[in-house]
Design a protein around this motif. Structure first.
Motif, PDB file in Angstrom:
ATOM      1  N   MET A 139       0.814  -1.214   0.000  1.00 43.69           N
ATOM      2  CA  MET A 139       0.000   0.000   0.000  1.00 43.69           C
ATOM      3  C   MET A 139       0.852   1.271   0.000  1.00 43.69           C
ATOM      4  O   MET A 139       0.489   2.285  -0.594  1.00 43.69           O
ATOM      5  N   LEU A 140       2.026   1.202   0.662  1.00 45.68           N
ATOM      6  CA  LEU A 140       2.881   2.376   0.744  1.00 45.68           C
ATOM      7  C   LEU A 140       3.504   2.737  -0.593  1.00 45.68           C
ATOM      8  O   LEU A 140       3.915   3.879  -0.809  1.00 45.68           O
ATOM      9  N   HIS A 141       3.576   1.757  -1.500  1.00 50.75           N
ATOM     10  CA  HIS A 141       4.137   2.054  -2.814  1.00 50.75           C
ATOM     11  C   HIS A 141       3.244   3.008  -3.607  1.00 50.75           C
ATOM     12  O   HIS A 141       3.685   3.604  -4.591  1.00 50.75           O
ATOM     13  N   ALA A 142       2.003   3.158  -3.197  1.00 47.90           N
ATOM     14  CA  ALA A 142       1.110   4.100  -3.873  1.00 47.90           C
ATOM     15  C   ALA A 142       1.560   5.543  -3.682  1.00 47.90           C
ATOM     16  O   ALA A 142       1.081   6.444  -4.379  1.00 47.90           O
ATOM     17  N   ALA A 143       2.509   5.765  -2.743  1.00 47.04           N
ATOM     18  CA  ALA A 143       3.009   7.124  -2.511  1.00 47.04           C
ATOM     19  C   ALA A 143       3.611   7.719  -3.773  1.00 47.04           C
ATOM     20  O   ALA A 143       3.520   8.926  -4.010  1.00 47.04           O
ATOM     21  N   PHE A 144       4.234   6.871  -4.605  1.00 49.45           N
ATOM     22  CA  PHE A 144       4.839   7.369  -5.833  1.00 49.45           C
ATOM     23  C   PHE A 144       3.795   7.959  -6.774  1.00 49.45           C
ATOM     24  O   PHE A 144       4.095   8.852  -7.567  1.00 49.45           O
ATOM     25  N   LEU A 145       2.577   7.457  -6.692  1.00 49.88           N
ATOM     26  CA  LEU A 145       1.548   7.904  -7.623  1.00 49.88           C
ATOM     27  C   LEU A 145       1.020   9.294  -7.275  1.00 49.88           C
ATOM     28  O   LEU A 145       0.437   9.964  -8.137  1.00 49.88           O
ATOM     29  N   MET A 146       1.207   9.710  -6.031  1.00 51.82           N
ATOM     30  CA  MET A 146       0.667  11.017  -5.627  1.00 51.82           C
ATOM     31  C   MET A 146       1.189  12.156  -6.497  1.00 51.82           C
ATOM     32  O   MET A 146       0.403  12.921  -7.064  1.00 51.82           O
ATOM     33  N   PRO A 147       2.505  12.327  -6.641  1.00 50.74           N
ATOM     34  CA  PRO A 147       2.968  13.403  -7.532  1.00 50.74           C
ATOM     35  C   PRO A 147       2.861  13.051  -9.012  1.00 50.74           C
ATOM     36  O   PRO A 147       2.781  13.955  -9.859  1.00 50.74           O
ATOM     37  N   LEU A 148       2.863  11.757  -9.334  1.00 47.14           N
ATOM     38  CA  LEU A 148       2.862  11.370 -10.744  1.00 47.14           C
ATOM     39  C   LEU A 148       1.519  11.638 -11.419  1.00 47.14           C
ATOM     40  O   LEU A 148       1.477  11.954 -12.619  1.00 47.14           O
ATOM     41  N   PHE A 149       0.422  11.512 -10.692  1.00 46.23           N
ATOM     42  CA  PHE A 149      -0.893  11.776 -11.296  1.00 46.23           C
ATOM     43  C   PHE A 149      -1.016  13.226 -11.790  1.00 46.23           C
ATOM     44  O   PHE A 149      -1.351  13.452 -12.961  1.00 46.23           O
ATOM     45  N   PRO A 150      -0.778  14.239 -10.951  1.00 43.67           N
ATOM     46  CA  PRO A 150      -0.868  15.610 -11.489  1.00 43.67           C
ATOM     47  C   PRO A 150       0.193  15.914 -12.532  1.00 43.67           C
ATOM     48  O   PRO A 150      -0.049  16.718 -13.445  1.00 43.67           O
ATOM     49  N   LEU A 151       1.368  15.282 -12.423  1.00 43.21           N
ATOM     50  CA  LEU A 151       2.382  15.469 -13.462  1.00 43.21           C
ATOM     51  C   LEU A 151       1.886  14.910 -14.791  1.00 43.21           C
ATOM     52  O   LEU A 151       2.049  15.545 -15.852  1.00 43.21           O
ATOM     53  N   ALA A 152       1.259  13.735 -14.747  1.00 45.35           N
ATOM     54  CA  ALA A 152       0.699  13.151 -15.965  1.00 45.35           C
ATOM     55  C   ALA A 152      -0.413  14.037 -16.519  1.00 45.35           C
ATOM     56  O   ALA A 152      -0.517  14.249 -17.744  1.00 45.35           O
ATOM     57  N   GLY A 153      -1.260  14.567 -15.633  1.00 38.74           N
ATOM     58  CA  GLY A 153      -2.312  15.470 -16.084  1.00 38.74           C
ATOM     59  C   GLY A 153      -1.736  16.707 -16.756  1.00 38.74           C
ATOM     60  O   GLY A 153      -2.242  17.163 -17.793  1.00 38.74           O
ATOM     61  N   PHE A 154      -0.676  17.243 -16.175  1.00 38.61           N
ATOM     62  CA  PHE A 154      -0.006  18.413 -16.767  1.00 38.61           C
ATOM     63  C   PHE A 154       0.512  18.098 -18.168  1.00 38.61           C
ATOM     64  O   PHE A 154       0.304  18.882 -19.109  1.00 38.61           O
ATOM     65  N   ILE A 155       1.160  16.945 -18.329  1.00 36.29           N
ATOM     66  CA  ILE A 155       1.731  16.579 -19.628  1.00 36.29           C
ATOM     67  C   ILE A 155       0.634  16.342 -20.665  1.00 36.29           C
ATOM     68  O   ILE A 155       0.721  16.808 -21.810  1.00 36.29           O
ATOM     69  N   VAL A 156      -0.406  15.618 -20.259  1.00 34.86           N
ATOM     70  CA  VAL A 156      -1.497  15.320 -21.196  1.00 34.86           C
ATOM     71  C   VAL A 156      -2.186  16.609 -21.637  1.00 34.86           C
ATOM     72  O   VAL A 156      -2.461  16.813 -22.834  1.00 34.86           O
ATOM     73  N   LEU A 157      -2.464  17.492 -20.699  1.00 36.00           N
ATOM     74  CA  LEU A 157      -3.137  18.741 -21.054  1.00 36.00           C
ATOM     75  C   LEU A 157      -2.235  19.636 -21.893  1.00 36.00           C
ATOM     76  O   LEU A 157      -2.714  20.348 -22.794  1.00 36.00           O
ATOM     77  N   LEU A 158      -0.950  19.600 -21.609  1.00 32.99           N
ATOM     78  CA  LEU A 158      -0.023  20.408 -22.391  1.00 32.99           C
ATOM     79  C   LEU A 158       0.026  19.925 -23.838  1.00 32.99           C
ATOM     80  O   LEU A 158       0.119  20.731 -24.778  1.00 32.99           O
ATOM     81  N   ALA A 159      -0.053  18.608 -24.012  1.00 35.69           N
ATOM     82  CA  ALA A 159       0.058  18.036 -25.354  1.00 35.69           C
ATOM     83  C   ALA A 159      -1.277  18.049 -26.112  1.00 35.69           C
ATOM     84  O   ALA A 159      -1.310  18.322 -27.315  1.00 35.69           O
ATOM     85  N   PHE A 160      -2.369  17.734 -25.410  1.00 34.29           N
ATOM     86  CA  PHE A 160      -3.641  17.530 -26.113  1.00 34.29           C
ATOM     87  C   PHE A 160      -4.774  18.422 -25.615  1.00 34.29           C
ATOM     88  O   PHE A 160      -5.903  18.300 -26.087  1.00 34.29           O
TER      89      PHE A 160
END
Length: 644
Positions: free
Chosen positions: A1-22
């Motif tokens: 369950m603690l490995h989900a910590a990596f996803l916390m910053p990665l989700f908004p980073l992914a949103g930023f990249i997707v919105l920037l591109a598309f």
């Protein structure tokens, strides 16, 4: 369950990249939903991580990466960023109760603000760009609070600074918005100088920038005033980011940004970063009692000064902005008193009710066609019932009326400060009185009294159309935040000692946490005093403002002009700097730099003119020159032979 910590910053980073591109391709409102879902994913990851961390034994809830970057649950680094000499900086996360508490309300409140923005920013020409900036902001904030070392924290620190500049000056076609963005950026850079110098000092003494290693070797900062210097430099950084004296007056100008930006910056994220940093380095603060007194004094002074200014503001967002400055001052006062849990408790509650109040003010502004002057509002309770009820909850919470969340959080701080110093307690109690008064004034001017929006303004502006309630996508976040504004105080009730915020954060602060020694009777007396002060101020405001919006004697220019703080800075720094710049333009640039460049040009030209005279075109002149040259060489060689 603690490995989900990596996803916390990665989700908004992914949103930023997707919105920037598309983002421009998908357009409105899909871009807004993509940004909202990205932050929602981060919030879900935070919930999963919180559950995993809570399952750990109390003494094993501080997890970071090992040298091999594989220290089990929660102990992975993304990569080694800087391996230079003795400096090894890893892009790693630090999971502990403090960082998880921050992550929970940062992601939760940010998710609600994203949802609200889908409705609020409808029709804006840069709708997609707005969510690009919001996702980047949330990513930067999570980097700040989750980093395991000072340098990566500084990356997130600068990230939220840049994103706040973009968001505050989002409507840059307005000169006031562009100026406000630059003002915020410059003020924050002043504070950031302190952060950089603190890192240089800490690394020079301890040889590391990783939090846990710095704390383990903090004895190396003892002696010579190094610990005090490091703490005060970090506090300088905090005064910039968290808007404390003397760097507080950028925050009200930041109201030029869209209202969701005000909620995001002023509620759960950027302005709390300074308080978080001070709480994070609490082992260093414990080494310098003198620095802690400075922190407490500035926090108390800021809380009082900002509260007085809020009492005279007419712009609803600026009044709430000064309220934020005052509330952050309370948190800094608690940090300086060693009451770290009380500071975090108020931070959590403040995230809910201040986010609610800003979004509620946005609903009013949205319904009144962008009107922000409270003197042109009034009588909105019947026309905007959802906004009225939820704003009511936020008002009573911030005013610290029992049993709303603010009563427990602010009371916790005042109780601790009472045990530390009576002078700052008295200042804090007076500020609480002013807080309840100005929040009641805001509420009564906005929702009660006659409908001033229906009349022509004194300056000739026409009446507004009939106000309307916000759409569901804006109402839903208000309802959720109102619930927590009422009940968030339950996380740290004074008579409960199991499962509280104090118990959760206890391992982070240990024996460095100041513990008030008041008896049960004294604590009850202090709580009664808090409640009486809050209710008395509400009553005074009700008598004064329920029927009129015109009280010039209670709104002096001294307070409306922010104690003339900007005027003093302009006279002491701005104008002398302009004179110095003009002098430099004439002397340094005009005479030294331009003079040197032009002088070299004239020298080259005159040299060329002189050499050109030798080129006569007559062979006999060249032969004469050769003969004379050979003669000079011969004379030189003979002279050396003769002298030897």
């Amino acid at each position: 369950m603690l490995h989900a910590a990596f996803l916390m910053p990665l989700f908004p980073l992914a949103g930023f990249i997707v919105l920037l591109a598309f983002g421009r391709r998908v357009g409105e409102p899909i871009a807004g939903w993509i940004g909202t879902l990205a932050v929602a994913g981060s919030f879900v990851s935070a919930c999963v991580t919180l559950a995993g961390l809570a399952n750990q034994p109390s003494g094993a809830r501080t997890l970071t990466c090992s040298d091999s970057c594989s220290s089990g649950a929660g102990g992975h680094a993304f990569f080694t960023w800087i391996p230079v000499g003795a400096l090894h900086v890893k892009a790693a996360i630090l999971l502990d109760p403090l960082s998880m508490t921050m992550c929970m309300f940062v992601t939760g409140v940010s998710m609600l603000i994203h949802l609200y923005s889908v409705g609020y920013m409808k029709g804006d020409r840069d709708f997609t760009k707005f969510f690009v900036y919001l996702n980047a902001f949330v990513f930067s904030m999570l980097v700040l609070v989750m980093s395991s070392n000072l340098l990566v924290t500084f990356v997130g620190w600068e990230g939220v600074g840049v994103c706040s500049y973009w968001l505050i000056s989002f409507w840059f076609h307005r000169d006031s918005a562009a100026s406000a963005g630059k003002k915020a950026f410059i003020y924050n850079r002043v504070g950031d100088t302190g952060f950089l110098l603190a890192m240089f000092l800490i690394f020079s003494k301890t040889g590391t920038l990783t939090y846990l290693s710095v704390f383990a070797h903090r004895h190396l900062l003892a002696g010579g005033g190094a610990a005090t210097a490091a703490v005060l430099l970090l506090f300088l950084a905090a005064t910039g980011k968290s808007a404390q004296i003397p760097l507080f007056n950028w925050l009200p100008d930041a109201m030029e940004g869209p209202t969701p930006v005000s909620a995001l910056i002023h509620a759960a994220t950027m302005v709390t970063a300074g308080v978080y940093l001070l709480c994070r380095v609490n082992p260093l603060l414990a080494m310098s009692p003198d620095a802690m007194w400075v922190i407490a004094a500035i926090g108390g002074a800021t809380a009082f000064v900002a509260a007085t200014i809020a009492c005279a503001q007419q712009d609803i967002k600026k009044a709430l902005a000064f309220s934020t400055v005052s509330q952050i001052g309370y948190m800094v006062l608690a940090v300086g008193s060693g009451a770290y849990v009380a500071a975090i408790f108020l931070m959590v509650c403040h995230a809910f009710y201040k986010g609610l109040l800003f979004l509620g003010s946005g609903s009013v502004i949205h319904g009144l066609e962008d009107e922000q002057d409270m003197k042109r509002m009034g009588g909105l309770r019947r026309l905007m019932p959802w906004t009225f009820v939820t704003f009511l909850a936020g008002w009573l919470a911030l005013a610290a009326v029992p049993p709303f969340a603010g009563f427990w959080a602010k009371g916790d701080i005042l109780t601790n400060v009472y045990g530390k110093t009576l002078v700052l307690y008295a200042l804090g109690l007076l500020t609480a009185l002013l807080t309840s008064y100005y929040m009641s004034r805001i509420f009564f001017l906005t929702f009660t009294g006659r409908e001033r929006w229906a009349a022509e303004a004194p300056d000739g502006r026409p009446p507004h159309h009939r106000p309307h309630e916000a759409p569901w996508v804006m109402r839903a976040p208000l309802v959720v935040l109102a619930f927590f504004a009422v009940f968030a105080g339950a996380v740290n009730l004074p008579w409960v000692h199991v499962g509280t915020l104090a118990q959760w954060l206890g391992p982070v602060f240990g024996n460095r946490l100041f513990a008030a020694r008041e008896s049960a009777g004294q604590q009850i007396g202090l709580a009664v005093a808090d409640g009486v002060v809050a209710l008395a101020a509400v009553l005074v405001a009700w008598r004064v403002w329920r029927r009129t919006s015109d009280r010039p004697a209670l709104e002096p220019a001294f307070l409306q002009r922010v104690w003339y703080w900007d005027n003093v800075y302009d006279a002491a720094i701005g104008r002398p700097a302009q004179v110095f710049a003009r002098a430099c333009a004439v002397v340094v640039d005009g005479r030294l730099i331009d003079g040197a460049v032009n002088g070299i040009g004239r020298l080259v030209r005159s040299t060329g003119d002189g050499v050109r005279r030798v080129q006569t075109g007559f062979v006999r002149n060249y032969v004469v020159g050769i003969v004379l040259g050979m003669a000079a060489i011969l004379v030189f060689m003979l002279s050396r032979t003769w002298w030897s």
